[in-house]
Design an enzyme around this catalytic site. Structure first.
Site, PDB file in Angstrom:
ATOM      1  N   ASP A  80       0.786  -1.234   0.000  1.00  0.00           N
ATOM      2  CA  ASP A  80       0.000   0.000   0.000  1.00  0.00           C
ATOM      3  C   ASP A  80       0.815   1.279   0.000  1.00  0.00           C
ATOM      4  O   ASP A  80       0.256   2.375  -0.109  1.00  0.00           O
ATOM      5  CB  ASP A  80      -0.974   0.004   1.190  1.00  0.00           C
ATOM      6  CG  ASP A  80      -2.048  -1.043   1.010  1.00  0.00           C
ATOM      7  OD1 ASP A  80      -2.524  -1.192  -0.131  1.00  0.00           O
ATOM      8  OD2 ASP A  80      -2.393  -1.720   1.984  1.00  0.00           O
ATOM      9  N   ASP A 128      -6.162  -4.472  -6.820  1.00  0.00           N
ATOM     10  CA  ASP A 128      -5.915  -3.114  -6.310  1.00  0.00           C
ATOM     11  C   ASP A 128      -4.465  -2.680  -6.525  1.00  0.00           C
ATOM     12  O   ASP A 128      -4.160  -1.495  -6.652  1.00  0.00           O
ATOM     13  CB  ASP A 128      -6.207  -3.031  -4.798  1.00  0.00           C
ATOM     14  CG  ASP A 128      -7.365  -3.885  -4.328  1.00  0.00           C
ATOM     15  OD1 ASP A 128      -7.639  -4.909  -4.981  1.00  0.00           O
ATOM     16  OD2 ASP A 128      -7.960  -3.557  -3.306  1.00  0.00           O
TER      17      ASP A 128
HETATM   18  N1  GLY Z   1      -7.501  -1.742  -1.475  1.00  0.00           N
HETATM   19  C1  GLY Z   1      -8.527  -2.172  -0.622  1.00  0.00           C
HETATM   20  C2  GLY Z   1      -9.872  -1.830  -1.073  1.00  0.00           C
HETATM   21  O1  GLY Z   1     -10.114  -1.388  -2.184  1.00  0.00           O
HETATM   22  O2  GLY Z   1     -10.790  -1.989  -0.256  1.00  0.00           O
END
Ligand code: GLY
Length: 400
Positions: free
Chosen positions: A115, A174
């Site tokens: 992240d 993601d």
């Molecule tokens: N990256 C986590 C979400 O989109 O909830």
């Protein structure tokens, strides 16, 4: 479920109103940016008194819920403050953005999850773009180096999470969003390693995450010995084979960005196919704000995910600039409808309510019962981004 009926009713009123007395989208955006500036001034003042914390959502009592910079959402609030500075030119937002940015700087050393891209590029990436502040370069480059430690050449992807109990080498859709930091790092440093990792990750994501209809899996996990796929599953969607809405929009945004950064037509073609899948989705409601999962079993009585609507709108506005005129119009019409819906009382909060977030009605994880029908920091971020992108595009075409 009460809220889902309320949204549907409000959305029909909004669309009736839109047909009869359509406010220009430019007016809608200007009003909404002005509202967002007021709402986030309230939020920023509250956050000034909470050192080291960042806004996340609301709690069960409807009050602002915060977390440390460790949470993957930490970069979105500073990023939104940068967007409000860009949109209003009000120096107050520059001050807020600098203050809150500093709270996420330590994430440049994070190597135990992917992240760091989301966190630093939304905060320091926007800060660098808008101010040219020299020391932001080093923060971003350190972050990119941390992210690069998560790339395994045998697999050809950046590892998302550390969950050895469930997956050997999980890569979630993601993660496409984190590649923007890697592309930036090569442009800044001249070291092509970051670019090559990003391209390898994107290529393997096309190969292994996507289904024949251009929907995608949420989690693809790889076998660390053979480098082959070991599992295709979901973590936040309805089922392994369903189309978790936000994941579909991360993919759309990620491949549009990958095309911008590489000019490789393969990524553009892929983004167009995802966009077509999304725009023609039979389960995309009339107001164009997705349900939390396109295959959620209770549709139409399922929660919407405003964050997916905002991410999709922002991505479509960018994509509209790379495609043929006819599809460009379709992309823009969809994004415009999404901005109108999100700017309506069906989704946009009232001043001083909703924990001072701008948008209501998003979902973090229905299966895990986290933030269902709540505001989310990233819904606001991509909504602001979509409005600014739309405004910039229209100004370029002299339509604003
Ligand atoms: N990256 C986590 C979400 O989109 O909830």
């Amino acid at each position: 479920m009460k809220n889902t009926f309320l949204i549907a009713a409000l959305a029909s009123v909004v669309s009736l109103f839109s047909c009869s007395e359509k406010k220009s989208i430019n007016v809608t955006i200007d009003e909404s940016l002005a509202f967002s500036a007021k709402q986030y001034t309230l939020m920023a003042e509250v956050m000034k008194g909470k050192p080291d914390l960042l806004p996340k959502s609301i709690n069960k009592e409807g009050k602002l819920a915060t977390d440390s910079s460790r949470n993957w959402v930490s970069g979105f609030f500073p990023g939104s403050l940068w967007y409000l500075y860009e949109g209003t030119k009000d120096a107050k937002f520059l001050e807020y953005a600098r203050l809150i940015n500093a709270r996420v700087e330590r994430e440049k050393f994070t190597t135990n999850n992917h992240d760091v891209g989301f966190i630093l590029y939304c905060s320091f990436g926007n800060g660098l773009r808008l101010t040219g502040e020299k020391n932001y370069n080093e923060i971003l480059l350190t972050g990119a180096k941390s992210l690069a430690t998560r790339f395994n050449p045998k697999i050809g992807c950046i590892k998302s999470w550390e969950r050895p109990d469930k997956w050997q080498y999980p890569v979630i859709i993601d993660n496409m969003m984190n590649l923007e930091l890697m592309f930036w790092a090569t442009k800044y440093s001249g070291d092509s390693t970051f670019y090559k990792m990003a391209v390898s990750h994107a290529d393997n994501t096309i190969k292994n995450h996507y289904r024949p209809d251009f929907s995608c899996y949420h989690v693809v996990s790889y076998d660390t010995i053979t480098g082959k796929v070991e599992k295709r599953q979901t973590a936040q969607g309805y089922s392994d084979e369903s189309a978790w809405a936000r994941g579909q929009t991360w993919g759309l945004y990620g491949f549009t960005m990958a095309y911008r950064e590489t000019k490789d037509k393969k990524y553009l073609d892929h983004a167009v196919k995802i966009a077509k899948y999304l725009i023609s989705q039979p389960n995309l409601p009339a107001d164009k704000i997705p349900y939390w999962d396109f295959n959620a079993p209770g549709i139409p009585n399922e929660q919407r995910d405003a964050s997916s609507g905002a991410i999709m709108a922002s991505a479509l506005i960018e994509l509209s600039q790379y495609v043929d005129p006819e599809f460009s119009k379709t992309c823009l019409a969809t994004a415009e409808a999404q901005i109108r819906s999100l700017s309506s009382p069906a989704y946009r909060a009232k001043l001083g309510e909703n924990g001072d977030f701008i948008l209501m009605h998003s979902v973090t994880s229905k299966p895990k019962n986290v933030d269902i029908d709540n505001p989310l920091a990233y819904a606001d971020y991509y909504y602001l981004e979509a409005m600014l992108r739309y405004k910039a595009l229209m100004s370029k075409q002299k339509n604003y």
